[in-house]
Design a protein around this motif. Structure first.
Motif, mmCIF file in Angstrom:
data_model
loop_
_atom_site.group_PDB
_atom_site.id
_atom_site.type_symbol
_atom_site.label_atom_id
_atom_site.label_comp_id
_atom_site.label_asym_id
_atom_site.label_seq_id
_atom_site.Cartn_x
_atom_site.Cartn_y
_atom_site.Cartn_z
ATOM 1 N N LYS A 191 0.810 -1.225 0.000
ATOM 2 C CA LYS A 191 0.000 0.000 0.000
ATOM 3 C C LYS A 191 0.841 1.272 0.000
ATOM 4 O O LYS A 191 0.421 2.303 -0.514
ATOM 5 N N HIS A 192 2.004 1.205 0.651
ATOM 6 C CA HIS A 192 2.847 2.390 0.795
ATOM 7 C C HIS A 192 4.232 2.121 0.233
ATOM 8 O O HIS A 192 4.825 1.090 0.517
ATOM 9 N N LEU A 193 4.718 3.073 -0.530
ATOM 10 C CA LEU A 193 6.069 3.006 -1.069
ATOM 11 C C LEU A 193 6.859 4.169 -0.492
ATOM 12 O O LEU A 193 6.426 5.320 -0.574
ATOM 13 N N ILE A 194 7.987 3.841 0.104
ATOM 14 C CA ILE A 194 8.853 4.878 0.656
ATOM 15 C C ILE A 194 10.212 4.739 -0.008
ATOM 16 O O ILE A 194 10.851 3.696 0.062
ATOM 17 N N TYR A 195 10.610 5.814 -0.669
ATOM 18 C CA TYR A 195 11.892 5.852 -1.350
ATOM 19 C C TYR A 195 12.864 6.680 -0.512
ATOM 20 O O TYR A 195 12.538 7.798 -0.116
ATOM 21 N N LEU A 196 14.030 6.126 -0.251
ATOM 22 C CA LEU A 196 15.086 6.837 0.470
ATOM 23 C C LEU A 196 16.231 7.120 -0.490
ATOM 24 O O LEU A 196 16.673 6.223 -1.212
ATOM 25 N N THR A 197 16.720 8.349 -0.478
ATOM 26 C CA THR A 197 17.832 8.699 -1.352
ATOM 27 C C THR A 197 18.630 9.864 -0.780
ATOM 28 O O THR A 197 18.112 10.647 0.020
ATOM 29 N N LYS A 207 15.366 10.079 14.328
ATOM 30 C CA LYS A 207 14.436 10.916 15.100
ATOM 31 C C LYS A 207 13.617 11.806 14.165
ATOM 32 O O LYS A 207 12.474 12.134 14.463
ATOM 33 N N GLN A 208 14.203 12.197 13.062
ATOM 34 C CA GLN A 208 13.488 13.016 12.080
ATOM 35 C C GLN A 208 12.647 12.165 11.140
ATOM 36 O O GLN A 208 11.565 12.573 10.721
ATOM 37 N N LEU A 209 13.129 10.993 10.820
ATOM 38 C CA LEU A 209 12.482 10.147 9.829
ATOM 39 C C LEU A 209 11.255 9.407 10.361
ATOM 40 O O LEU A 209 10.257 9.270 9.652
ATOM 41 N N ILE A 210 11.297 8.956 11.579
ATOM 42 C CA ILE A 210 10.190 8.180 12.156
ATOM 43 C C ILE A 210 8.869 8.949 12.122
ATOM 44 O O ILE A 210 7.862 8.408 11.660
ATOM 45 N N PRO A 211 8.832 10.205 12.564
ATOM 46 C CA PRO A 211 7.548 10.925 12.484
ATOM 47 C C PRO A 211 7.044 11.121 11.053
ATOM 48 O O PRO A 211 5.838 11.082 10.804
ATOM 49 N N ILE A 212 7.955 11.294 10.125
ATOM 50 C CA ILE A 212 7.560 11.460 8.718
ATOM 51 C C ILE A 212 6.847 10.199 8.237
ATOM 52 O O ILE A 212 5.790 10.271 7.609
ATOM 53 N N MET A 213 7.423 9.060 8.562
ATOM 54 C CA MET A 213 6.835 7.792 8.118
ATOM 55 C C MET A 213 5.518 7.506 8.822
ATOM 56 O O MET A 213 4.546 7.101 8.181
ATOM 57 N N THR A 214 5.460 7.714 10.110
ATOM 58 C CA THR A 214 4.215 7.416 10.830
ATOM 59 C C THR A 214 3.098 8.354 10.391
ATOM 60 O O THR A 214 1.943 7.932 10.308
ATOM 61 N N ASN A 215 3.422 9.590 10.084
ATOM 62 C CA ASN A 215 2.401 10.519 9.567
ATOM 63 C C ASN A 215 1.888 10.063 8.204
ATOM 64 O O ASN A 215 0.700 10.191 7.908
ATOM 65 N N LYS A 216 2.773 9.541 7.387
ATOM 66 C CA LYS A 216 2.359 9.036 6.064
ATOM 67 C C LYS A 216 1.367 7.887 6.221
ATOM 68 O O LYS A 216 0.377 7.807 5.483
ATOM 69 N N TRP A 217 1.601 6.990 7.180
ATOM 70 C CA TRP A 217 0.700 5.870 7.384
ATOM 71 C C TRP A 217 -0.664 6.326 7.894
ATOM 72 O O TRP A 217 -1.665 5.685 7.639
ATOM 73 N N ARG A 218 -0.697 7.432 8.602
ATOM 74 C CA ARG A 218 -1.990 7.924 9.136
ATOM 75 C C ARG A 218 -2.865 8.547 8.055
ATOM 76 O O ARG A 218 -4.063 8.676 8.238
ATOM 77 N N GLU A 219 -2.236 8.972 6.963
ATOM 78 C CA GLU A 219 -3.021 9.624 5.880
ATOM 79 C C GLU A 219 -4.032 8.669 5.282
ATOM 80 O O GLU A 219 -3.828 7.509 5.123
#
Length: 152
Positions: free
Chosen positions: A93-99, A140-152
């Motif tokens: 369902k979710h794709l997260i690209y890291l670069t 610490k910066q990345l975790i909230p970004i990812m969890t917010n994406k899952w809540r959308e």
């Protein structure tokens, strides 16, 4: 979960909980800026391993999506779309690209997932304790970004 056969046994049993693909976008260049290009891939691979640890059971860390720096953007995006179609057809369902390659920011809107760009930090001369601290700060910066994406 990592892209390993032993991890896939767990995935097959628990696949309803695993809904996110983590893909590193790794540039390759052998003609110019070789060291900087390698550092990008090395740094983002370390971050991806840590993300996988943090979200084990929700995230599958796929093999890196590698590309030549000189490769045409359209070609890169077309190849990426093939990956996206395959993964979404398989239930992701979710794709997260890291670069660490800022070129991806230009085409971010064309991707079918969330792009996380992190500037490359030069880890090669750091002692291992300081490296861990740097990675921990990034997480610490990345975790909230990812969890917010899952809540959308």
């Amino acid at each position: 979960m990592k892209w390993q056969a032993t991890e896939m046994d767990t995935y097959l049993k628990e696949k309803e909980y695993v809904d996110t693909a983590l893909i590193t976008l790794t540039p390759i260049s052998w003609e110019k800026d070789v060291k900087q290009t390698v550092a990008m891939g090395e740094f983002i691979s370390i971050i991806a391993l840590e993300v996988e640890k943090q979200f084990h059971g929700r995230v599958i860390q796929f093999p890196e999506f590698s590309y030549l720096k000189k490769e045409d953007r359209t070609s890169r995006i077309d190849r990426m779309k093939s990956w996206e179609e395959e993964l979404k057809a398989g239930g992701i369902k979710h794709l997260i690209y890291l670069t660490s390659d800022s070129d991806w920011k230009i085409v971010e809107d064309e991707l079918g997932g969330m792009l996380v760009w992190l500037p490359t930090l030069p880890l090669e001369h750091m002692d291992s304790e300081y490296k861990r601290d740097v990675v921990k700060d990034q997480m610490k910066q990345l975790i909230p970004i990812m969890t917010n994406k899952w809540r959308e």
